[in-house]
Design an enzyme around this catalytic site. Structure first.
Site, PDB file in Angstrom:
ATOM      1  N   ASP A  15       0.853  -1.180   0.000  1.00  0.00           N
ATOM      2  CA  ASP A  15       0.000   0.000   0.000  1.00  0.00           C
ATOM      3  C   ASP A  15       0.896   1.240   0.000  1.00  0.00           C
ATOM      4  O   ASP A  15       1.789   1.359   0.847  1.00  0.00           O
ATOM      5  CB  ASP A  15      -0.898   0.030   1.229  1.00  0.00           C
ATOM      6  CG  ASP A  15      -1.901  -1.112   1.239  1.00  0.00           C
ATOM      7  OD1 ASP A  15      -2.214  -1.630   0.150  1.00  0.00           O
ATOM      8  OD2 ASP A  15      -2.367  -1.490   2.323  1.00  0.00           O
ATOM      9  N   ASP A  49     -13.597  -7.121  -5.495  1.00  0.00           N
ATOM     10  CA  ASP A  49     -13.728  -7.298  -4.051  1.00  0.00           C
ATOM     11  C   ASP A  49     -15.064  -7.984  -3.805  1.00  0.00           C
ATOM     12  O   ASP A  49     -16.126  -7.363  -3.933  1.00  0.00           O
ATOM     13  CB  ASP A  49     -13.679  -5.947  -3.327  1.00  0.00           C
ATOM     14  CG  ASP A  49     -12.309  -5.302  -3.400  1.00  0.00           C
ATOM     15  OD1 ASP A  49     -11.336  -6.005  -3.751  1.00  0.00           O
ATOM     16  OD2 ASP A  49     -12.205  -4.093  -3.116  1.00  0.00           O
TER      17      ASP A  49
END
Length: 288
Positions: free
Chosen positions: A11, A130
Site C-alpha cells: 500500500d 472485491d
C-alpha cells in the site's frame, strides 16, 4: 503447466509504503522503491502497488514511484487505485508499470474495460474484484445506472430469488461485489461479473475476498475455485493469507494462477524463497 506466481502487495500513500488495518492507523513502512528491490532480490514473480491516496493532485507521486521502481526492478509491476480515465492508464504505463488494476471505475462503467483493453491490450488490464458473501445486509445494496441495460442484466443479482432464511444467506455460496473496503454492497453477482469482465477484455482478475481479508485465516477457496473454473483468464487469489499452507490451498484447491499476500511477507514472517520452496516440495510448479 505454467508456473504459479507469488505476488507481494504494498500500500502506497503519499509516496511511502504504509501498513494498517482497513486503511486505519496507518504507519510508515518505508520507501516503496526499496521495498520493491527487496522483493525483486527475493525472487517475487510480480509486485502490486496499491495507491491509496490516488487523488488527481497526488497521482504524480505514484508516477514518480513507478518510474524510479522501473529503473531498478525488472519483475512485472501492477498499480491500482484511483484509475478513472484512459489517460491515467497511459500515464502509468509510460511511467514503467506493466499492468493496471481497475476496480471502482469498472463497477461504474463496465465498458471502460473494453475501451482500456482496445487501447492498451488485454495483457495489461487487470480487473480487481472485491467479493463478499451475500448476507442480510444485501437488502441495502446499491445499484448502478447501467443495471437496466439488457446486455449487462445478466450480472445483476436478483435477491428476490434468494429463498432461504435470512440467517442462512451467508452460507449459501453467493457472492456480491463490495466497494469501499467491503463496507458497501452492490447488487452484482461476483462470479458472473468476473465472466463479464473477461468478455469485455480483462486479461486477469485480482480476486479479493473481503470476508477473509486481514483475517490470516486463509483465502476463500470456494470463491476462488468457482471463479477460476468459470473463466479462462488468470485469477490472482487475494485476502486472508496467514501461512504457507494457505498459499498451497489457493493453488491446489482454489485453482488460482497467482497468490497475492501482504503482511506475511512484509513483516518477514516468511520469505518469498521459503514460500516457493514449500510450494515446490508440495508439487506446485513455481519459478525458483
Amino acid at each position: 503447466m505454467l508456473a504459479k506466481r507469488i505476488i507481494p502487495c504494498l500500500d502506497v500513500k503519499d509516496g511511502r509504503v504504509v501498513k494498517g488495518i482497513s486503511f486505519v492507523n496507518l504507519r510508515d513502512a518505508g520507501d516503496p522503491v526499496e521495498n520493491a528491490k527487496f522483493y525483486d532480490q527475493q525472487g517475487a514473480d510480480e509486485l502490486v502497488f496499491l495507491d491509496i491516496t490516488a487523488s488527481h493532485e497526488k497521482r504524480k507521486i505514484i508516477l514518480d514511484v513507478v518510474s524510479r521502481t522501473a529503473e531498478d526492478v525488472f519483475m512485472p509491476l501492477t498499480v491500482g487505485g484511483g484509475i478513472k480515465t484512459l489517460e491515467d492508464i497511459r500515464d502509468l504505463l509510460n511511467a514503467g508499470c506493466d499492468k493496471v488494476s481497475i476496480n471502482t471505475t469498472a463497477v461504474k462503467d463496465p465498458y471502460f474495460i473494453r475501451k482500456a483493453a482496445e487501447r492498451f491490450g488485454s495483457q495489461c488490464i487487470v480487473v480487481a474484484i472485491d467479493a463478499k458473501r451475500v448476507n442480510a445486509s444485501i437488502v441495502n445494496a446499491s445499484t448502478e445506472p447501467w443495471f437496466e441495460q439488457p446486455e449487462l442484466k445478466e450480472v445483476c443479482l436478483d435477491i428476490s430469488g434468494l429463498k432461504f432464511p435470512v440467517e442462512d444467506w451467508y452460507k449459501n455460496g453467493v457472492w456480491a461485489i463490495s466497494t469501499h473496503g467491503g463496507r458497501q454492497m452492490k447488487l452484482i453477482d461476483a462470479v458472473r461479473w468476473a465472466m463479464k469482465m473477461e468478455e469485455l477484455g480483462a486479461g486477469e482478475i485480482m480476486l479479493t475476498s473481503m470476508d477473509k481479508d486481514g483475517t490470516k485465516d486463509g483465502y476463500d477457496i470456494e470463491l476462488t475455485k468457482i471463479i477460476s473454473e468459470a473463466t479462462k483468464i488468470p485469477i490472482i487469489a487475494s485476502g486472508g493469507a496467514g501461512n504457507l499452507e494457505h498459499l498451497y490451498e489457493a493453488f491446489e484447491y482454489g485453482k488460482a494462477d497467482a497468490a497475492l499476500a501482504a503482511s506475511i511477507f512484509h513483516y518477514r514472517e516468511y520469505t518469498i524463497g521459503e514460500a516457493k520452496k514449500f510450494l515446490k516440495d508440495k508439487g506446485i510448479p513455481v519459478r525458483l
